[in-house]
Design an enzyme around this catalytic site. Structure first.
Site, mmCIF file in Angstrom:
data_model
loop_
_atom_site.group_PDB
_atom_site.id
_atom_site.type_symbol
_atom_site.label_atom_id
_atom_site.label_comp_id
_atom_site.label_asym_id
_atom_site.label_seq_id
_atom_site.Cartn_x
_atom_site.Cartn_y
_atom_site.Cartn_z
ATOM 1 N N LYS A 118 -32.873 -24.058 -2.847
ATOM 2 C CA LYS A 118 -31.880 -23.919 -3.612
ATOM 3 C C LYS A 118 -31.894 -24.635 -4.960
ATOM 4 O O LYS A 118 -31.432 -24.135 -6.019
ATOM 5 C CB LYS A 118 -30.767 -24.280 -2.559
ATOM 6 C CG LYS A 118 -29.359 -23.313 -2.956
ATOM 7 C CD LYS A 118 -28.526 -23.420 -1.649
ATOM 8 C CE LYS A 118 -27.116 -23.880 -1.965
ATOM 9 N NZ LYS A 118 -26.639 -24.251 -0.639
ATOM 10 N N LYS A 201 -28.212 -36.963 -2.799
ATOM 11 C CA LYS A 201 -29.462 -37.619 -2.786
ATOM 12 C C LYS A 201 -30.083 -38.165 -4.065
ATOM 13 O O LYS A 201 -30.023 -37.382 -5.148
ATOM 14 C CB LYS A 201 -30.481 -36.901 -2.025
ATOM 15 C CG LYS A 201 -31.936 -37.573 -1.723
ATOM 16 C CD LYS A 201 -32.795 -36.563 -1.023
ATOM 17 C CE LYS A 201 -34.080 -37.035 -0.887
ATOM 18 N NZ LYS A 201 -35.042 -36.990 -2.166
ATOM 19 N N LYS A 204 -36.144 -37.901 -7.783
ATOM 20 C CA LYS A 204 -36.673 -37.816 -9.082
ATOM 21 C C LYS A 204 -36.290 -36.430 -9.882
ATOM 22 O O LYS A 204 -36.253 -36.299 -11.104
ATOM 23 C CB LYS A 204 -38.171 -37.910 -8.771
ATOM 24 C CG LYS A 204 -38.721 -39.018 -8.170
ATOM 25 C CD LYS A 204 -40.223 -38.868 -8.135
ATOM 26 C CE LYS A 204 -40.899 -39.489 -6.814
ATOM 27 N NZ LYS A 204 -41.182 -38.508 -5.931
HETATM 28 P P1 ATP Z 1 -38.802 -35.026 -5.394
HETATM 29 O O1 ATP Z 1 -37.421 -34.943 -6.142
HETATM 30 O O2 ATP Z 1 -39.930 -34.679 -6.373
HETATM 31 O O3 ATP Z 1 -38.922 -34.359 -4.198
HETATM 32 P P2 ATP Z 1 -38.029 -37.643 -4.292
HETATM 33 O O4 ATP Z 1 -37.119 -38.463 -5.057
HETATM 34 O O5 ATP Z 1 -37.294 -36.691 -2.997
HETATM 35 O O6 ATP Z 1 -38.838 -36.851 -5.234
HETATM 36 P P3 ATP Z 1 -40.365 -37.837 -2.473
HETATM 37 O O7 ATP Z 1 -41.539 -38.390 -3.238
HETATM 38 O O8 ATP Z 1 -40.210 -36.616 -1.908
HETATM 39 O O9 ATP Z 1 -39.211 -38.434 -3.598
HETATM 40 O O10 ATP Z 1 -39.850 -38.843 -1.042
HETATM 41 C C1 ATP Z 1 -40.695 -39.995 -0.680
HETATM 42 C C2 ATP Z 1 -39.932 -40.541 0.430
HETATM 43 O O11 ATP Z 1 -38.878 -41.299 -0.119
HETATM 44 C C3 ATP Z 1 -39.591 -39.890 1.442
HETATM 45 O O12 ATP Z 1 -39.994 -40.561 2.831
HETATM 46 C C4 ATP Z 1 -38.158 -39.766 1.299
HETATM 47 O O13 ATP Z 1 -37.413 -39.667 2.727
HETATM 48 C C5 ATP Z 1 -37.810 -41.151 0.692
HETATM 49 N N1 ATP Z 1 -36.751 -41.050 -0.134
HETATM 50 C C6 ATP Z 1 -36.462 -40.130 -1.075
HETATM 51 N N2 ATP Z 1 -35.440 -39.998 -1.922
HETATM 52 C C7 ATP Z 1 -34.476 -40.923 -1.088
HETATM 53 C C8 ATP Z 1 -33.152 -41.257 -1.164
HETATM 54 N N3 ATP Z 1 -32.594 -40.899 -2.200
HETATM 55 N N4 ATP Z 1 -32.928 -42.154 -0.019
HETATM 56 C C9 ATP Z 1 -33.707 -42.432 0.793
HETATM 57 N N5 ATP Z 1 -34.942 -42.183 0.927
HETATM 58 C C10 ATP Z 1 -35.365 -41.509 0.058
HETATM 59 MG MG MG Z 2 -38.529 -35.090 -1.988
#
Ligand code: ATP
Ligand code: MG
Length: 370
Positions: A118, A201, A204
């Site tokens: 979404k 959340k 990135k």
């Molecule tokens: P993208 O937006 O590209 O998916 P992202 O910011 O969600 O990036 P990921 O690389 O998907 O980051 O997540 C890596 C790890 O960090 C996972 O274990 C995820 O649960 C944790 N994580 C990411 N964002 C958060 C957040 N806002 N709070 C707590 N844990 C997070």
């Molecule tokens: Mg992610």
């Protein structure tokens, strides 16, 4: 049984405060506890292609950024294997076999993937690889026989999917794979840190982040511009601390010693919250305190990062050596998996003998009939 950790991040940007509280700081603690036999951290570049197929350059640029963030936070390559997913082709092989153990409707039910679809506006044009990335994540975890996966709570459905695949594989082909367990941060606030904009959340892809590598000026500017309680207009108004990211961040980062140092008229966060809720405490004062806390937390990380930024070829060497080590371990698992499935034809002398006898027998029968 050995205690083995696997975690990872997508190289889609620099790492942010959400990563730090949700996973990274816990990884460093676990690494330094000495309680684990092996620790693997994967930079999931192959997974990042599932929603960036037309922008591989973004992934190429961010691999080093993520590696620098790890090293800056205290991940020690002597204790932890840092590797690149794409450099371990055995992971694709495992994924291929696991794909058959999961139904399409099961994939479509994954709440995190649903939300991400979404968010990315895929509508009905969902890349097949994106929908199936939880299966490739199962390959990543099981390849290293990981039993512990420290993650934020958005990853719980992925670990559940992995556990289902392990159970399904083991029940069809015999006990082969290790069933992992997710480990969430103890502080509930850290399971899913919201964005600067108050969105569910910090991510990135949403651009609502304070990055671990932000400069002191950037941090201050971001904190001062943060979303707070929209109904807290005047200092005297009673404020809401519940959906207020400034207080949520304090929950995640502020320690009693920060109060002593920067805001000694309050003993702890409970007292600060009580004052804000009653009215009479302005957003600016709380934000200034949050800025102090974050500056203090991030300064040593930034300093260490700057040191590693001066030796980039060394950082790539760490990734190369980590990937070579990871590949050896993944190869052992693929071999085990193929043996269990019976697709190890050339080592299977029983099969070769059986086929030899079968054809010898049919030749014998034919000779008799003639
Ligand atoms: P993208 O937006 O590209 O998916 P992202 O910011 O969600 O990036 P990921 O690389 O998907 O980051 O997540 C890596 C790890 O960090 C996972 O274990 C995820 O649960 C944790 N994580 C990411 N964002 C958060 C957040 N806002 N709070 C707590 N844990 C997070
Ligand atoms: Mg992610």
């Amino acid at each position: 049984m050995k205690n083995i950790i696997l975690t990872g991040d997508r190289p889609t940007g620099r790492l942010h405060l959400g990563h730090f509280v949700g996973s990274l700081s816990q990884r460093v603690e676990l690494q330094n506890s000495g309680k684990f036999d092996e620790i693997y951290i994967e930079i999931a570049d192959a997974q990042a292609t599932t929603d960036n197929a037309d922008n591989i350059e973004k992934i190429r640029q961010n691999i080093i950024e993520v590696a620098l963030d790890y090293l800056a936070c205290g991940i020690d390559p002597k204790k932890t294997t840092i590797f690149l997913q794409s450099q371990v082709p055995e992971l694709c092989e495992l994924t291929f076999y696991y794909l058959n153990l999961v139904t399409l409707s099961r994939l479509e039910r994954n709440p995190t993937v649903k939300q991400e679809i979404k968010m990315r506006g895929f509508k009905t044009s969902i890349p097949v690889g994106f929908l199936t990335y939880p299966i490739s994540q199962a390959a990543d975890i099981t390849a290293f026989n990981a039993n512990i996966v420290p993650v934020g709570d958005d990853q719980l459905p992925m670990i559940e999917q992995t556990r289902e695949i392990v159970r399904s594989f083991n029940s069809i082909y015999g006990e082969t794979l290790v069933e992992p367990k997710a480990v969430l941060p103890e502080n509930e606030t850290c399971c899913r840190l919201p964005g600067l904009d108050g969105k569910a959340k910090m991510s990135k892809s949403l651009g609502n982040c304070i990055y671990l590598s932000d400069s002191p000026e950037e941090i201050e500017e971001k904190v001062m511009g943060m979303f707070t309680d929209p109904n807290h207009l005047k200092v005297t108004d009673p404020g809401n601390t519940k959906n207020n990211p400034v207080f949520i961040y304090l929950e995640a980062f502020a320690k009693e010693e920060h109060f002593k140092k920067y805001l000694s008229e309050y003993k702890n966060l409970d007292e600060l919250k009580a004052h804000y809720e009653k009215g009479g405490l302005g957003d600016m004062k709380v934000k200034r305190f949050l800025n102090d806390v974050l500056q203090e937390t991030l300064e040593p990380i930034r300093k260490r990062r700057e040191e590693y930024q001066m030796k980039i070829p060394e950082v790539y060497q760490i990734l190369l050596e980590g990937s070579q080590k990871a590949r050896k371990v993944a190869f052992e698992t693929v071999t085990k998996v193929k043996n269990a499935m019976g697709i190890n034809y050339f080592e299977d002398l029983d099969l070769i003998n059986q086929q030899t006898l079968k054809f010898a027998k049919s030749k014998g029968d034919n000779t008799k009939n003639n």
